[in-house]
Design a protein around this motif. Structure first.
Motif, PDB file in Angstrom:
ATOM      1  N   HIS A  19       2.436  -6.656   8.787  1.00 27.59           N
ATOM      2  CA  HIS A  19       2.071  -5.247   8.627  1.00 27.59           C
ATOM      3  C   HIS A  19       1.904  -4.919   7.156  1.00 27.59           C
ATOM      4  O   HIS A  19       2.546  -5.525   6.281  1.00 27.59           O
ATOM      5  N   GLU A  20       1.058  -3.954   6.847  1.00 31.26           N
ATOM      6  CA  GLU A  20       0.751  -3.624   5.462  1.00 31.26           C
ATOM      7  C   GLU A  20       1.980  -3.172   4.687  1.00 31.26           C
ATOM      8  O   GLU A  20       2.085  -3.414   3.478  1.00 31.26           O
ATOM      9  N   ASN A  21       2.935  -2.543   5.353  1.00 27.45           N
ATOM     10  CA  ASN A  21       4.158  -2.127   4.663  1.00 27.45           C
ATOM     11  C   ASN A  21       4.971  -3.348   4.207  1.00 27.45           C
ATOM     12  O   ASN A  21       5.530  -3.358   3.109  1.00 27.45           O
ATOM     13  N   ILE A  22       5.031  -4.366   5.052  1.00 27.32           N
ATOM     14  CA  ILE A  22       5.760  -5.579   4.688  1.00 27.32           C
ATOM     15  C   ILE A  22       5.047  -6.283   3.537  1.00 27.32           C
ATOM     16  O   ILE A  22       5.686  -6.752   2.582  1.00 27.32           O
ATOM     17  N   LEU A  23       3.729  -6.350   3.604  1.00 37.36           N
ATOM     18  CA  LEU A  23       2.959  -6.966   2.515  1.00 37.36           C
ATOM     19  C   LEU A  23       3.199  -6.226   1.200  1.00 37.36           C
ATOM     20  O   LEU A  23       3.361  -6.851   0.143  1.00 37.36           O
ATOM     21  N   ARG A  24       3.244  -4.934   1.232  1.00 38.78           N
ATOM     22  CA  ARG A  24       3.476  -4.134   0.030  1.00 38.78           C
ATOM     23  C   ARG A  24       4.873  -4.405  -0.523  1.00 38.78           C
ATOM     24  O   ARG A  24       5.057  -4.565  -1.731  1.00 38.78           O
ATOM     25  N   GLU A  25       5.854  -4.462   0.371  1.00 34.35           N
ATOM     26  CA  GLU A  25       7.221  -4.759  -0.074  1.00 34.35           C
ATOM     27  C   GLU A  25       7.286  -6.138  -0.730  1.00 34.35           C
ATOM     28  O   GLU A  25       7.966  -6.327  -1.743  1.00 34.35           O
ATOM     29  N   GLN A  26       6.592  -7.107  -0.152  1.00 33.90           N
ATOM     30  CA  GLN A  26       6.578  -8.452  -0.727  1.00 33.90           C
ATOM     31  C   GLN A  26       5.946  -8.438  -2.110  1.00 33.90           C
ATOM     32  O   GLN A  26       6.423  -9.087  -3.041  1.00 33.90           O
ATOM     33  N   ARG A  27       4.832  -7.696  -2.262  1.00 31.24           N
ATOM     34  CA  ARG A  27       4.173  -7.595  -3.567  1.00 31.24           C
ATOM     35  C   ARG A  27       5.090  -6.931  -4.588  1.00 31.24           C
ATOM     36  O   ARG A  27       5.181  -7.361  -5.740  1.00 31.24           O
ATOM     37  N   GLN A  28       5.793  -5.910  -4.185  1.00 33.50           N
ATOM     38  CA  GLN A  28       6.700  -5.210  -5.098  1.00 33.50           C
ATOM     39  C   GLN A  28       7.858  -6.133  -5.493  1.00 33.50           C
ATOM     40  O   GLN A  28       8.265  -6.167  -6.663  1.00 33.50           O
ATOM     41  N   ALA A  29       8.382  -6.864  -4.519  1.00 36.65           N
ATOM     42  CA  ALA A  29       9.488  -7.773  -4.817  1.00 36.65           C
ATOM     43  C   ALA A  29       9.022  -8.880  -5.773  1.00 36.65           C
ATOM     44  O   ALA A  29       9.748  -9.258  -6.702  1.00 36.65           O
ATOM     45  N   ALA A  30       7.801  -9.374  -5.557  1.00 35.48           N
ATOM     46  CA  ALA A  30       7.254 -10.428  -6.424  1.00 35.48           C
ATOM     47  C   ALA A  30       7.019  -9.886  -7.819  1.00 35.48           C
ATOM     48  O   ALA A  30       7.270 -10.568  -8.819  1.00 35.48           O
ATOM     49  N   ALA A  31       6.579  -8.650  -7.922  1.00 37.46           N
ATOM     50  CA  ALA A  31       6.325  -8.045  -9.231  1.00 37.46           C
ATOM     51  C   ALA A  31       7.620  -7.847  -9.974  1.00 37.46           C
ATOM     52  O   ALA A  31       7.697  -8.049 -11.192  1.00 37.46           O
TER      53      ALA A  31
END
Length: 127
Positions: free
Chosen positions: A108-120
């Motif tokens: 889901h797009e929310n999970i993808l966003r969380e992953q991107r934020q965590a990676a950043a």
């Protein structure tokens, strides 16, 4: 002098009678004017009530015509939809079966966003 006094008394009596007759006549005229005014008011009320009734009937007729026209348009549109659905029935069924059987799992797009934020925050590049 007595003659003059009796003449004055008769004149006073005649004047009182004349004044009383004038008052009575005035009362009669006022009553007549009130009755005429009431009759005129009743006539005006009848005219206004008839105008209101006619306006309501015209509005009601227009409103009923609008409803009938909208119902007719809705029925025609539903017939068109039914016709289109019937003509495309096989393709729609095939498409639904394809969507149901060919599933590609995705996050889901929310999970993808969380992953991107965590990676950043971690300082690692995105995948």
């Amino acid at each position: 002098m007595e003659n003059t006094i009796s003449e004055l008394l008769r004149a006073e009596s005649a004047a009182k009678q004349t004044v009383e007759e004038a008052r009575n006549e005035r009362k009669v005229q006022l009553r007549r004017a009130q009755l005429e005014a009431k009759e005129e008011i009743i006539k005006m009320q009848e005219v206004i009530n008839n105008e209101i009734k006619e306006a309501n009937e015209n509005y009601k007729a227009k409103y009923e015509d609008d409803i009938a026209e909208r119902e007719k348009d809705t029925k025609e549109t539903l017939k068109q939809v039914d016709t289109m659905a019937e003509s495309n029935k096989k393709e729609m069924i095939d498409l639904l079966i394809k969507w149901a059987t060919e599933v590609e799992p995705q996050l889901h797009e929310n999970i993808l966003r969380e992953q991107r934020q965590a990676a950043a925050q971690a300082g690692t590049p995105e995948e």
